[in-house]
Design a protein around this motif. Structure first.
Motif, PDB file in Angstrom:
ATOM      1  N   SER A 122      39.816  38.767  52.639  1.00  0.00           N
ATOM      2  CA  SER A 122      38.831  39.343  53.560  1.00  0.00           C
ATOM      3  C   SER A 122      39.368  39.378  54.990  1.00  0.00           C
ATOM      4  O   SER A 122      39.174  40.349  55.719  1.00  0.00           O
ATOM      5  N   GLY A 123      40.088  38.319  55.370  1.00  0.00           N
ATOM      6  CA  GLY A 123      40.675  38.258  56.705  1.00  0.00           C
ATOM      7  C   GLY A 123      41.783  39.298  56.862  1.00  0.00           C
ATOM      8  O   GLY A 123      41.928  39.924  57.921  1.00  0.00           O
ATOM      9  N   VAL A 124      42.547  39.475  55.787  1.00  0.00           N
ATOM     10  CA  VAL A 124      43.640  40.460  55.812  1.00  0.00           C
ATOM     11  C   VAL A 124      43.064  41.862  55.978  1.00  0.00           C
ATOM     12  O   VAL A 124      43.507  42.649  56.828  1.00  0.00           O
ATOM     13  N   HIS A 150      32.953  40.535  58.350  1.00  0.00           N
ATOM     14  CA  HIS A 150      33.590  40.496  57.033  1.00  0.00           C
ATOM     15  C   HIS A 150      33.344  39.139  56.402  1.00  0.00           C
ATOM     16  O   HIS A 150      33.662  38.115  57.004  1.00  0.00           O
ATOM     17  N   TYR A 151      32.812  39.156  55.188  1.00  0.00           N
ATOM     18  CA  TYR A 151      32.441  37.960  54.431  1.00  0.00           C
ATOM     19  C   TYR A 151      31.077  37.497  54.948  1.00  0.00           C
ATOM     20  O   TYR A 151      30.932  37.111  56.121  1.00  0.00           O
ATOM     21  N   ALA A 152      30.100  37.551  54.063  1.00  0.00           N
ATOM     22  CA  ALA A 152      28.711  37.329  54.493  1.00  0.00           C
ATOM     23  C   ALA A 152      28.446  35.935  55.070  1.00  0.00           C
ATOM     24  O   ALA A 152      27.644  35.783  55.997  1.00  0.00           O
ATOM     25  N   LEU A 161      30.837  42.893  52.204  1.00  0.00           N
ATOM     26  CA  LEU A 161      30.906  41.826  51.193  1.00  0.00           C
ATOM     27  C   LEU A 161      32.283  41.877  50.548  1.00  0.00           C
ATOM     28  O   LEU A 161      32.771  42.953  50.204  1.00  0.00           O
ATOM     29  N   HIS A 162      32.896  40.699  50.380  1.00  0.00           N
ATOM     30  CA  HIS A 162      34.284  40.697  49.883  1.00  0.00           C
ATOM     31  C   HIS A 162      34.444  40.125  48.492  1.00  0.00           C
ATOM     32  O   HIS A 162      35.449  40.383  47.844  1.00  0.00           O
ATOM     33  N   GLY A 163      33.542  39.291  48.047  1.00  0.00           N
ATOM     34  CA  GLY A 163      33.732  38.767  46.686  1.00  0.00           C
ATOM     35  C   GLY A 163      33.099  37.410  46.516  1.00  0.00           C
ATOM     36  O   GLY A 163      31.948  37.278  46.113  1.00  0.00           O
ATOM     37  N   THR A 164      33.858  36.381  46.898  1.00  0.00           N
ATOM     38  CA  THR A 164      33.357  35.032  46.652  1.00  0.00           C
ATOM     39  C   THR A 164      32.109  34.726  47.492  1.00  0.00           C
ATOM     40  O   THR A 164      31.351  33.831  47.146  1.00  0.00           O
ATOM     41  N   ASP A 165      31.895  35.487  48.570  1.00  0.00           N
ATOM     42  CA  ASP A 165      30.655  35.305  49.350  1.00  0.00           C
ATOM     43  C   ASP A 165      29.447  35.691  48.491  1.00  0.00           C
ATOM     44  O   ASP A 165      28.311  35.329  48.809  1.00  0.00           O
ATOM     45  N   ALA A 213      30.457  47.101  50.191  1.00  0.00           N
ATOM     46  CA  ALA A 213      31.108  46.215  49.227  1.00  0.00           C
ATOM     47  C   ALA A 213      32.467  46.819  48.926  1.00  0.00           C
ATOM     48  O   ALA A 213      32.621  48.050  48.950  1.00  0.00           O
ATOM     49  N   VAL A 214      33.436  45.964  48.618  1.00  0.00           N
ATOM     50  CA  VAL A 214      34.809  46.461  48.467  1.00  0.00           C
ATOM     51  C   VAL A 214      35.088  47.077  47.091  1.00  0.00           C
ATOM     52  O   VAL A 214      36.167  47.617  46.873  1.00  0.00           O
ATOM     53  N   SER A 215      34.111  46.992  46.177  1.00  0.00           N
ATOM     54  CA  SER A 215      34.286  47.670  44.878  1.00  0.00           C
ATOM     55  C   SER A 215      32.911  47.926  44.274  1.00  0.00           C
ATOM     56  O   SER A 215      31.922  47.302  44.662  1.00  0.00           O
ATOM     57  N   SER A 220      48.755  34.189  45.821  1.00  0.00           N
ATOM     58  CA  SER A 220      47.325  33.858  45.958  1.00  0.00           C
ATOM     59  C   SER A 220      47.166  32.598  46.790  1.00  0.00           C
ATOM     60  O   SER A 220      48.143  32.025  47.279  1.00  0.00           O
ATOM     61  N   ASN A 221      45.905  32.153  46.895  1.00  0.00           N
ATOM     62  CA  ASN A 221      45.660  30.909  47.615  1.00  0.00           C
ATOM     63  C   ASN A 221      45.485  29.733  46.647  1.00  0.00           C
ATOM     64  O   ASN A 221      44.913  28.711  46.995  1.00  0.00           O
ATOM     65  N   PHE A 222      46.010  29.899  45.435  1.00  0.00           N
ATOM     66  CA  PHE A 222      46.091  28.834  44.425  1.00  0.00           C
ATOM     67  C   PHE A 222      44.772  28.080  44.255  1.00  0.00           C
ATOM     68  O   PHE A 222      44.748  26.852  44.152  1.00  0.00           O
ATOM     69  N   SER A 275      37.858  35.583  38.223  1.00  0.00           N
ATOM     70  CA  SER A 275      37.021  36.648  38.777  1.00  0.00           C
ATOM     71  C   SER A 275      37.713  37.188  40.020  1.00  0.00           C
ATOM     72  O   SER A 275      38.466  36.468  40.689  1.00  0.00           O
ATOM     73  N   GLU A 276      37.468  38.444  40.299  1.00  0.00           N
ATOM     74  CA  GLU A 276      38.163  39.097  41.417  1.00  0.00           C
ATOM     75  C   GLU A 276      37.347  40.330  41.774  1.00  0.00           C
ATOM     76  O   GLU A 276      37.179  41.224  40.948  1.00  0.00           O
ATOM     77  N   SER A 277      36.833  40.375  42.983  1.00  0.00           N
ATOM     78  CA  SER A 277      35.976  41.518  43.327  1.00  0.00           C
ATOM     79  C   SER A 277      36.787  42.798  43.473  1.00  0.00           C
ATOM     80  O   SER A 277      36.294  43.898  43.269  1.00  0.00           O
ATOM     81  N   PHE A 278      38.050  42.662  43.830  1.00  0.00           N
ATOM     82  CA  PHE A 278      38.907  43.827  44.048  1.00  0.00           C
ATOM     83  C   PHE A 278      40.334  43.527  43.589  1.00  0.00           C
ATOM     84  O   PHE A 278      40.867  44.206  42.713  1.00  0.00           O
ATOM     85  N   GLY A 279      40.938  42.519  44.185  1.00  0.00           N
ATOM     86  CA  GLY A 279      42.330  42.193  43.849  1.00  0.00           C
ATOM     87  C   GLY A 279      43.297  42.848  44.821  1.00  0.00           C
ATOM     88  O   GLY A 279      44.193  43.589  44.422  1.00  0.00           O
TER      89      GLY A 279
HETATM   90  O1  GMT Z   1      40.092  35.645  46.616  1.00  0.00           O
HETATM   91  C1  GMT Z   1      40.493  35.053  47.585  1.00  0.00           C
HETATM   92  O2  GMT Z   1      41.263  34.186  47.402  1.00  0.00           O
HETATM   93  C2  GMT Z   1      40.080  35.314  48.995  1.00  0.00           C
HETATM   94  C3  GMT Z   1      38.884  36.169  49.105  1.00  0.00           C
HETATM   95  C4  GMT Z   1      38.481  36.346  50.549  1.00  0.00           C
HETATM   96  O3  GMT Z   1      37.336  36.550  50.754  1.00  0.00           O
HETATM   97  O4  GMT Z   1      39.278  36.262  51.468  1.00  0.00           O
HETATM   98  O5  GMT Z   1      39.181  37.411  48.466  1.00  0.00           O
HETATM   99  C5  GMT Z   1      38.122  38.261  48.116  1.00  0.00           C
HETATM  100  O6  GMT Z   1      38.231  39.360  49.008  1.00  0.00           O
HETATM  101  C6  GMT Z   1      39.400  40.160  48.843  1.00  0.00           C
HETATM  102  C7  GMT Z   1      39.394  41.239  49.915  1.00  0.00           C
HETATM  103  O7  GMT Z   1      38.279  42.056  49.837  1.00  0.00           O
HETATM  104  C8  GMT Z   1      39.415  40.743  47.429  1.00  0.00           C
HETATM  105  O8  GMT Z   1      40.574  41.543  47.254  1.00  0.00           O
HETATM  106  C9  GMT Z   1      39.437  39.594  46.415  1.00  0.00           C
HETATM  107  O9  GMT Z   1      39.371  40.135  45.111  1.00  0.00           O
HETATM  108  C10 GMT Z   1      38.237  38.688  46.650  1.00  0.00           C
HETATM  109  N1  GMT Z   1      38.376  37.489  45.807  1.00  0.00           N
HETATM  110  C11 GMT Z   1      37.560  37.224  44.769  1.00  0.00           C
HETATM  111  O10 GMT Z   1      36.636  37.952  44.449  1.00  0.00           O
HETATM  112  C12 GMT Z   1      37.873  35.989  44.014  1.00  0.00           C
END
Ligand code: GMT
Length: 375
Positions: free
Chosen positions: A14-16, A91-93, A120-124, A150-152, A206-208, A282-286
């Motif tokens: 999300s930061g990137v 970015h990120y709720a 919204l980015h995913g894990t939020d 939302a990103v996807s 990834s962030n492991f 799980s991955e909202s976008f990847g």
């Molecule tokens: O997944 C992460 O490790 C970081 C996380 C974030 O919020 O920084 O990534 C989420 O946002 C990314 C950018 O929109 C998406 O590409 C990732 O899929 C998403 N991660 C998850 O949904 C687990």
């Protein structure tokens, strides 16, 4: 436009995305104000249009837990007023959307109008947000945002499933700046450094965290290495690092694996690699997979969340069920089986990545900003 961007400054996707968006908007002449607690890691350029406002976190000893949301709110109020911002894009709720809501209302009491967009980015949503300890605030902040993206499509559906959302959610996918992948100079020396005997190079970035299922990377690699000569690059760092280092020893393959740590510009290591592994739960976008594809590196991934919107079966790589390491390994072997197949997948990955070029995606954000400012 004069735009405030709130994000996490870390290596997370999300930061990137927020930082690359800000850089691209600045290049188009918009004034971009990053508001966060640390200089974003990808904010690696100087520009007359980019400004950074640091949120100072209080260290008062009474607070075991620092009230970040409040200091962020105060900073937003200050920056909006002083810099005369037109719009805020958070970015990120968590907790950015509710901080923006509070700032908006404080400013309203002073006669200042500031719309805000929540992306919204995913894990939020999928991990943290739907937890009962956050859900009511997140639901409220999403519904009170002036626009939500939302990103996807998958993340949009997850949000609608888990929250009582009354506001429309617009899907604006993540993007890459393809020009950054136009690497001048050869990556051959890098390849040689990682794979001195011309082994094929597998890579994971990834962030492991647990959700990334990093152990599966090693399980896949263990199957593949028994069939063809390969090396593995592990980029990033995080809580699972020690566990996977142990697994690496148990499987007796440390001599084939290199941990590179947190790498700022992943383009070169990605371009030097032959295959990217993304076995996430799980991955909202990847975004990491898309970055690999932009570097002409095909992807073997799981088929969870938004990944199928990015990685195309048989074109840019293959998709498997979560945890099916045998299938992922067989797919890796298919792609790496001969040079012609690998070349076809490399080209397929790049072609697929082109759809997410920033020049296609950026105008969608600009239109949305304009719409809200004019309302
Ligand atoms: O997944 C992460 O490790 C970081 C996380 C974030 O919020 O920084 O990534 C989420 O946002 C990314 C950018 O929109 C998406 O590409 C990732 O899929 C998403 N991660 C998850 O949904 C687990």
């Amino acid at each position: 436009m004069n735009i405030g961007i709130v994000c996490y400054p870390t290596f997370g996707g999300s930061g990137v995305v927020a930082t690359e968006l800000g850089k691209a908007l600045a290049a188009k002449g918009h004034k971009i104000h990053f508001i966060t607690y640390q200089q974003p890691v990808r904010l690696d350029i100087f520009s007359e249009n980019i400004f950074y406002h640091e949120v100072k976190v209080s260290d008062y000893p009474l607070f075991d837990y620092q009230p970040y949301e409040l200091v962020l709110t105060s900073k937003l109020v200050d920056v909006v007023k002083f810099e005369k911002l037109d719009i805020l894009h958070v970015h990120y709720a968590i907790p950015h959307a509710s901080a923006a809501y509070m700032a908006q209302h404080i400013l309203k009491s002073e006669g200042i109008k500031i719309p805000f967009i929540t992306t919204l980015h995913g894990t939020d949503i999928t991990l943290v947000g739907k937890d009962a300890s956050f859900a009511p605030v997140i639901t409220f902040a999403i519904n009170e945002s002036n626009a939500v993206t939302a990103v996807s499509e998958s993340l949009k559906q997850d949000t609608l499933k888990h929250f009582k959302v009354t506001r429309e959610i617009k899907v604006i996918p993540n993007f890459i700046c393809l020009e950054q992948y136009n690497l001048n100079g050869s990556i051959e020396s890098l390849k040689k450094c990682f794979a001195p005997n011309e082994e094929k190079i597998l890579i994971h970035v990834s962030n492991f965290r647990k959700v990334k299922r990093v152990q599966d990377v090693f399980k896949v690699f263990d199957i593949v290495r028994k069939k063809i000569p390969v090396r593995l690059l592990m980029v990033g760092d995080g809580p699972e690092r020690h566990r996977i280092e142990e697994l690496c020893r148990e499987l007796d393959m440390c001599h084939l694996v290199k941990f590179l740590g947190k790498v700022k510009d992943t383009e070169r290591v990605l371009a030097a690699s032959d295959l990217f592994i993304l076995p996430s739960e799980s991955e909202s976008f990847g975004l990491a997979a898309l970055e690999a594809m932009a570097a002409k590196t095909p992807v073997i991934s799981t088929n969870t969340g938004g990944i199928p919107e990015v990685n195309k079966e048989g074109v840019s790589g293959y998709l498997s069920n979560v945890g099916d390491v045998e299938d992922m390994a067989q797919n890796a072997l298919k792609i790496l089986s001969d040079e012609a197949t690998l070349k076809r997948f490399k080209e397929g990955a790049y072609e697929q990545a082109k759809q997410f070029d920033i020049h296609t995606v950026l105008p969608q954000y600009e239109e949305l900003y304009q719409e809200l400012i004019e309302q």
